[in-house]
Design a protein around this motif. Structure first.
Motif, short mmCIF file in Angstrom:
data_model
loop_
_atom_site.label_atom_id
_atom_site.label_comp_id
_atom_site.label_asym_id
_atom_site.label_seq_id
_atom_site.Cartn_x
_atom_site.Cartn_y
_atom_site.Cartn_z
N ASP A 26 18.67 -14.47 7.46
CA ASP A 26 18.05 -14.38 6.13
C ASP A 26 16.59 -13.94 6.26
O ASP A 26 15.86 -14.37 7.16
CB ASP A 26 18.10 -15.75 5.44
CG ASP A 26 19.51 -16.23 5.17
OD1 ASP A 26 20.37 -15.40 4.84
OD2 ASP A 26 19.75 -17.45 5.31
N GLY A 62 24.63 -10.30 2.38
CA GLY A 62 24.26 -11.36 1.46
C GLY A 62 23.63 -10.84 0.17
O GLY A 62 23.75 -9.67 -0.18
N LEU A 111 14.40 -21.41 4.28
CA LEU A 111 15.80 -21.57 4.65
C LEU A 111 16.39 -22.83 4.01
O LEU A 111 17.58 -22.86 3.68
CB LEU A 111 15.93 -21.64 6.17
CG LEU A 111 15.59 -20.35 6.92
CD1 LEU A 111 15.64 -20.57 8.43
CD2 LEU A 111 16.52 -19.21 6.51
N ASP A 112 15.57 -23.84 3.84
CA ASP A 112 16.04 -25.07 3.19
C ASP A 112 16.25 -24.87 1.70
O ASP A 112 17.23 -25.35 1.12
CB ASP A 112 15.03 -26.19 3.44
CG ASP A 112 15.45 -27.49 2.79
OD1 ASP A 112 16.51 -28.02 3.13
OD2 ASP A 112 14.70 -27.98 1.91
N GLY A 133 22.33 -11.38 6.42
CA GLY A 133 22.01 -12.52 5.57
C GLY A 133 21.48 -12.12 4.21
O GLY A 133 21.68 -11.00 3.73
N ASN A 134 20.78 -13.02 3.56
CA ASN A 134 20.20 -12.80 2.25
C ASN A 134 18.75 -12.33 2.38
O ASN A 134 18.07 -12.64 3.35
CB ASN A 134 20.24 -14.10 1.44
CG ASN A 134 21.64 -14.67 1.34
OD1 ASN A 134 22.45 -14.22 0.53
ND2 ASN A 134 21.93 -15.66 2.17
N ASP A 135 18.28 -11.55 1.41
CA ASP A 135 16.90 -11.09 1.37
C ASP A 135 16.54 -10.31 2.64
O ASP A 135 15.47 -10.45 3.21
CB ASP A 135 15.94 -12.28 1.19
CG ASP A 135 14.48 -11.85 1.06
OD1 ASP A 135 14.23 -10.77 0.50
OD2 ASP A 135 13.60 -12.59 1.54
N GLN A 145 16.86 -21.96 0.04
CA GLN A 145 17.92 -21.00 -0.26
C GLN A 145 17.82 -20.49 -1.70
O GLN A 145 18.76 -20.56 -2.49
CB GLN A 145 19.30 -21.61 -0.01
CG GLN A 145 19.54 -21.98 1.44
CD GLN A 145 20.95 -22.47 1.69
OE1 GLN A 145 21.87 -22.26 0.90
NE2 GLN A 145 21.14 -23.12 2.82
N TRP A 146 16.66 -19.94 -2.03
CA TRP A 146 16.38 -19.53 -3.40
C TRP A 146 17.37 -18.50 -3.93
O TRP A 146 17.56 -18.38 -5.15
CB TRP A 146 14.95 -18.99 -3.50
CG TRP A 146 14.70 -17.79 -2.63
CD1 TRP A 146 14.17 -17.77 -1.38
CD2 TRP A 146 14.99 -16.43 -2.97
NE1 TRP A 146 14.11 -16.48 -0.90
CE2 TRP A 146 14.60 -15.64 -1.87
CE3 TRP A 146 15.53 -15.80 -4.10
CZ2 TRP A 146 14.76 -14.26 -1.84
CZ3 TRP A 146 15.68 -14.42 -4.08
CH2 TRP A 146 15.29 -13.66 -2.97
N TRP A 147 18.00 -17.75 -3.05
CA TRP A 147 18.94 -16.69 -3.47
C TRP A 147 20.20 -17.24 -4.12
O TRP A 147 20.96 -16.48 -4.70
CB TRP A 147 19.31 -15.83 -2.27
CG TRP A 147 19.57 -16.62 -1.03
CD1 TRP A 147 20.74 -17.24 -0.68
CD2 TRP A 147 18.63 -16.91 0.01
NE1 TRP A 147 20.60 -17.90 0.50
CE2 TRP A 147 19.31 -17.71 0.98
CE3 TRP A 147 17.31 -16.56 0.24
CZ2 TRP A 147 18.70 -18.17 2.13
CZ3 TRP A 147 16.70 -17.03 1.39
CH2 TRP A 147 17.38 -17.81 2.33
N ASN A 148 20.41 -18.54 -4.04
CA ASN A 148 21.57 -19.15 -4.71
C ASN A 148 21.26 -19.61 -6.12
O ASN A 148 22.16 -20.11 -6.82
CB ASN A 148 22.08 -20.35 -3.88
CG ASN A 148 22.74 -19.91 -2.59
OD1 ASN A 148 23.38 -18.86 -2.54
ND2 ASN A 148 22.60 -20.71 -1.55
#
Length: 235
Positions: free
Chosen positions: A142, A63, A183-184, A123-125, A186-189
């Protein structure tokens, strides 16, 4: 346009790409990203703002905003354990040594068994320390952290910190409510400009600021993406 130019245009840095990637590997690369001397056999995806040093992988999806240390080994497909031998001479006698051998002229091979070449998903981060081994088919959630030298044999929950051989849960980065919020959100987006000025060191305040910006219509991030077979980039 050369692969060097295409990568540079998308903000992708991959050291020795032409020497470490098989011609039939399927790639999806978001820019900007940086990959060191990482050997890829089958499939490799990496998200924007992630970086990794070196190692080897077969089917690996990574991610955004991941930090991956040296010598990551994403395990190759399994060998058969209930046949006469675990050696691949039984189903690929002309190729298992990397060259044709006269000893196997006319050899009657069995069909190649299903060997469990599953995707490893990161995942991300995610932060992965040096000298980590990942077993086929696992998912790392994540925000997770994998300690250096770990052998990860099963899925890792989001925001968990694991370590050891085999890796075990040490603790979580945050409490359950904070993890649910992250998780809600989703700052990476989000576009990086939407992350500017956040109070990164104060997680509760940072979450509140993120929520306000998202509710106000924060801009998502649309990275430059290079996608296709690796041989297409090398031609």
């Amino acid at each position: 346009m050369s692969w060097e130019s295409r990568f540079a245009e998308a903000g992708i840095s991959w050291f020795a790409f032409a020497r470490v990637v098989g011609p039939r590997a399927r790639l999806r690369l978001e820019g900007p990203t940086r990959v060191g001397m990482f050997n890829v056999a089958t499939r490799f995806e990496i998200g924007a703002f992630s970086y990794m040093h070196d190692g080897q992988g077969f089917n690996l999806v990574i991610g955004r905003y991941c930090s991956i240390g040296r010598n990551l080994y994403a395990l190759q497909p399994n060998h058969p354990v209930d046949w006469l031998s675990t050696n691949p001479f039984q189903y690929q006698p002309d190729a298992f040594l990397g060259a044709k051998s006269p000893y196997f002229d006319g050899f009657e091979a069995q069909p190649r068994p299903p060997i469990g070449n599953k995707t490893i998903t990161i995942g991300n981060d995610v932060w992965i320390g040096s000298n980590v081994t990942l077993v086929n088919g696992i998912t790392i959630g994540d925000g997770a952290i994998i300690g250096a030298g770990s052998v990860v044999t099963k899925d890792v929950p989001p925001y968990a910190i694991v370590g050891g051989n085999p890796a075990r849960l040490l603790r979580h980065r945050f409490d359950e409510d904070t993890i649910a919020d992250l998780l809600d959100l989703q700052w990476w987006n989000l576009h990086p400009s939407m992350l500017s000025g956040l109070e990164f060191s104060n997680i509760n305040r940072c979450i509140s600021q993120l929520r306000q910006r998202i509710q106000a219509g924060a801009e998502p991030f649309a990275p430059d993406v290079l996608e296709g077979l690796s041989g297409d980039f090398l031609s």
